[in-house]
Write a protein that holds these residues in place. Structure first.
Motif, PDB file in Angstrom:
ATOM      1  N   SER A 108      39.750  39.378  32.735  1.00  0.00           N
ATOM      2  CA  SER A 108      39.025  38.255  33.334  1.00  0.00           C
ATOM      3  C   SER A 108      39.536  36.925  32.780  1.00  0.00           C
ATOM      4  CB  SER A 108      37.527  38.389  33.038  1.00  0.00           C
ATOM      5  OG  SER A 108      36.835  37.210  33.366  1.00  0.00           O
ATOM      6  N   THR A 109      39.463  35.894  33.600  1.00  0.00           N
ATOM      7  CA  THR A 109      39.912  34.560  33.172  1.00  0.00           C
ATOM      8  C   THR A 109      38.736  33.589  33.013  1.00  0.00           C
ATOM      9  OG1 THR A 109      40.276  33.934  35.485  1.00  0.00           O
ATOM     10  CG2 THR A 109      42.166  34.836  34.279  1.00  0.00           C
ATOM     11  N   SER A 110      37.524  34.120  32.866  1.00  0.00           N
ATOM     12  CA  SER A 110      36.338  33.277  32.749  1.00  0.00           C
ATOM     13  C   SER A 110      36.346  32.515  31.423  1.00  0.00           C
ATOM     14  CB  SER A 110      35.068  34.124  32.833  1.00  0.00           C
ATOM     15  OG  SER A 110      34.913  34.901  31.651  1.00  0.00           O
ATOM     16  N   GLU A 112      32.533  42.308  31.201  1.00  0.00           N
ATOM     17  CA  GLU A 112      33.703  41.770  31.891  1.00  0.00           C
ATOM     18  C   GLU A 112      34.989  42.371  31.330  1.00  0.00           C
ATOM     19  OE1 GLU A 112      34.467  37.574  32.496  1.00  0.00           O
ATOM     20  OE2 GLU A 112      32.324  37.180  32.334  1.00  0.00           O
ATOM     21  N   LYS A 125      37.691  33.729  27.610  1.00  0.00           N
ATOM     22  CA  LYS A 125      38.635  32.916  26.849  1.00  0.00           C
ATOM     23  C   LYS A 125      38.091  32.623  25.455  1.00  0.00           C
ATOM     24  CE  LYS A 125      41.107  28.488  26.923  1.00  0.00           C
ATOM     25  NZ  LYS A 125      41.319  27.203  27.658  1.00  0.00           N
ATOM     26  N   SER A 149      34.005  32.367  29.248  1.00  0.00           N
ATOM     27  CA  SER A 149      33.413  33.231  28.216  1.00  0.00           C
ATOM     28  C   SER A 149      34.445  34.188  27.635  1.00  0.00           C
ATOM     29  CB  SER A 149      32.244  34.024  28.800  1.00  0.00           C
ATOM     30  OG  SER A 149      31.193  33.178  29.188  1.00  0.00           O
ATOM     31  N   GLY A 167      24.825  34.783  33.448  1.00  0.00           N
ATOM     32  CA  GLY A 167      26.255  34.545  33.410  1.00  0.00           C
ATOM     33  C   GLY A 167      26.960  34.937  32.130  1.00  0.00           C
ATOM     34  N   MET A 178      28.874  37.824  29.504  1.00  0.00           N
ATOM     35  CA  MET A 178      29.917  38.827  29.745  1.00  0.00           C
ATOM     36  C   MET A 178      29.343  40.213  30.007  1.00  0.00           C
ATOM     37  SD  MET A 178      33.112  37.796  27.277  1.00  0.00           S
ATOM     38  CE  MET A 178      32.155  37.766  25.749  1.00  0.00           C
TER      39      MET A 178
END
Length: 419
Positions: free
Chosen positions: A312-314, A308, A318, A316, A375, A377
């Motif tokens: 990305s703002t997921s 990722e 963060k 994971s 799911g 990264m």
């Protein structure tokens, strides 16, 4: 020779290294009286080391791989460890991107430090692979080397096998991502260039097939750039590349090389008037933007990611950013080497957790056989499938006006058979 005799010799120091080298990974190493018969495993800790090219002749460094691993191990320890055991991470040995030093580092970690696992291993050379395999040391790193693919049972790529053997598969994240950037592959041409070494030659073979399968016309595919130092004169390479498409320039030039080489090549191509797409798999590093010359050389380049993007703002991502900040003690620019170390550690930890309280090489390998999760990264992970093929996910980011932006979103693609 009896076990008592071996211990006597070891205590005397006469044949310590020889005795250690002959022991298997599941043989007692002195920690057995603390609750485990596995080397590097005690009742309350698991000893892990790393091998990373922190210094190289070209100036290219993967030192932040060590920070990424530390960040992930620190969080695991803060959460109580793995089945009650804390990770005793020794840090990474610097192999200087040298085959002899890579082997020496592997021997040191096993024979002297007595680690249970090596994670991360990040270098363009892996001469210690056979030794670690024979010693049954679970080893995790970037699967860009053939050692992480095929028959090695104890070696794992954190994002799978990126250079498969015949019978395996090839990830299509780079060709498909580039097709997204160019508005399709039909009628488009690419030229591929790499260093003159075994990884470079293997990359050419792999990507040549991948780009052709995606629908591109491959006009040039050579591993012919010396590996000792980056050339001071790139004119021979630029002329060949810019005339490869029937005397014209290709629509895209794919460089499977490290940053110092890419800077030299891309600068020369731009000076020669090239207006097509430039892409590579290594230059996702905000630290590169600190120097105007470097920033200018890489401006416009699309960089392949097998994880990722940092944009990305997921949840994971963060968590990753928080872990890196804690480990570094401050805000630091993120780079792909941190992700290599972090996700190598993450895969090791995930398998070790599944192995349970009775951690041995045998229980670890049993847990690895059939391991899967979703799911992450790097996409959906599955073993032992990941020792034969990549997890198949990737993205492209483009450096433009001093910052990175996603040019092809993180996505998982159907792999193709490698012939």
């Amino acid at each position: 020779m009896s076990r008592r005799t071996i211990r006597t010799i070891a205590a005397a120091g006469a044949l310590l290294l020889a005795a250690t080298a002959c022991n298997s990974a599941s043989t007692s190493s002195g920690d057995g009286d603390k609750g485990s018969s596995a080397r590097g495993v005690s009742a309350d800790s698991i000893k892990v080391g790393g091998i990373v090219s922190m210094t190289t002749a070209s100036g290219y460094s993967k030192k932040d791989t060590d920070l990424g691993a530390k960040a992930r191990y620190d969080r695991a320890n803060a959460e109580g460890g793995i089945n009650g055991r804390k990770i005793d991470y020794l840090g990474a040995e610097d192999d200087g991107q040298d085959g002899g030093k890579n082997m020496a580092a592997a021997r040191k970690l096993v024979q002297q430090e007595k680690v249970f696992a090596v994670s991360p291993m990040s270098s363009t050379t892996f001469s210690g692979a056979d030794f670690l395999e024979k010693q049954k040391v679970p080893t995790f790193g970037w699967g860009t080397l053939p050692s992480f693919c095929g028959q090695n049972k104890f070696l794992y790529g954190f994002n799978g096998c990126l250079v498969p053997m015949p019978g395996g598969t090839i990830t299509q994240s780079w060709p498909e991502g580039l097709a997204h950037v160019l508005g399709g592959a039909k009628g488009k041409s690419v030229a591929i260039i790499a260093n003159d070494n075994e990884p470079g030659k293997f990359s050419i073979r792999t990507y040549q097939q991948g780009f052709k399968t995606a629908g591109f016309k491959v006009t040039y595919a050579k591993a012919n750039v010396p590996t000792t130092t980056a050339p001071s004169d790139w004119s021979a390479y630029t002329k060949a590349l810019l005339r490869s498409n029937g005397g014209k320039a290709p629509d895209a030039i794919v460089s499977v090389m490290q940053t110092p080489y890419n800077i030299g090549l891309f600068t020369a191509l731009k000076r020669a008037g090239y207006k097509g797409v430039l892409t590579d798999p290594t230059d996702y590093d905000p630290a590169l933007l600190a120097k105007d010359a470097t920033k200018q050389a890489l401006d416009g380049v699309h960089v392949l990611l097998a994880f990722e993007p940092f944009e990305s703002t997921s949840p994971s991502m963060k968590q990753f950013k928080e872990d890196i900040k804690k480990a570094a003690g401050k805000d630091v620019p993120l780079n792909m080497h941190m992700m290599t170390g972090y996700m190598s550690a993450d895969l090791f930890l995930s398998i070790a957790e599944k192995a349970g309280k009775d951690l041995t090489v045998e229980s670890f390998q049993k847990a690895a056989d059939g391991f899967s999760d979703t799911g992450t990264m790097v996409g959906d992970r599955a073993l032992p499938k990941g020792q034969r093929e990549a997890f198949g996910c990737g993205a492209l980011v483009q450096l433009k006006d001093g910052k990175y932006a996603v040019s092809s979103p993180f996505k998982c693609y159907e792999p193709i058979p490698f012939k």
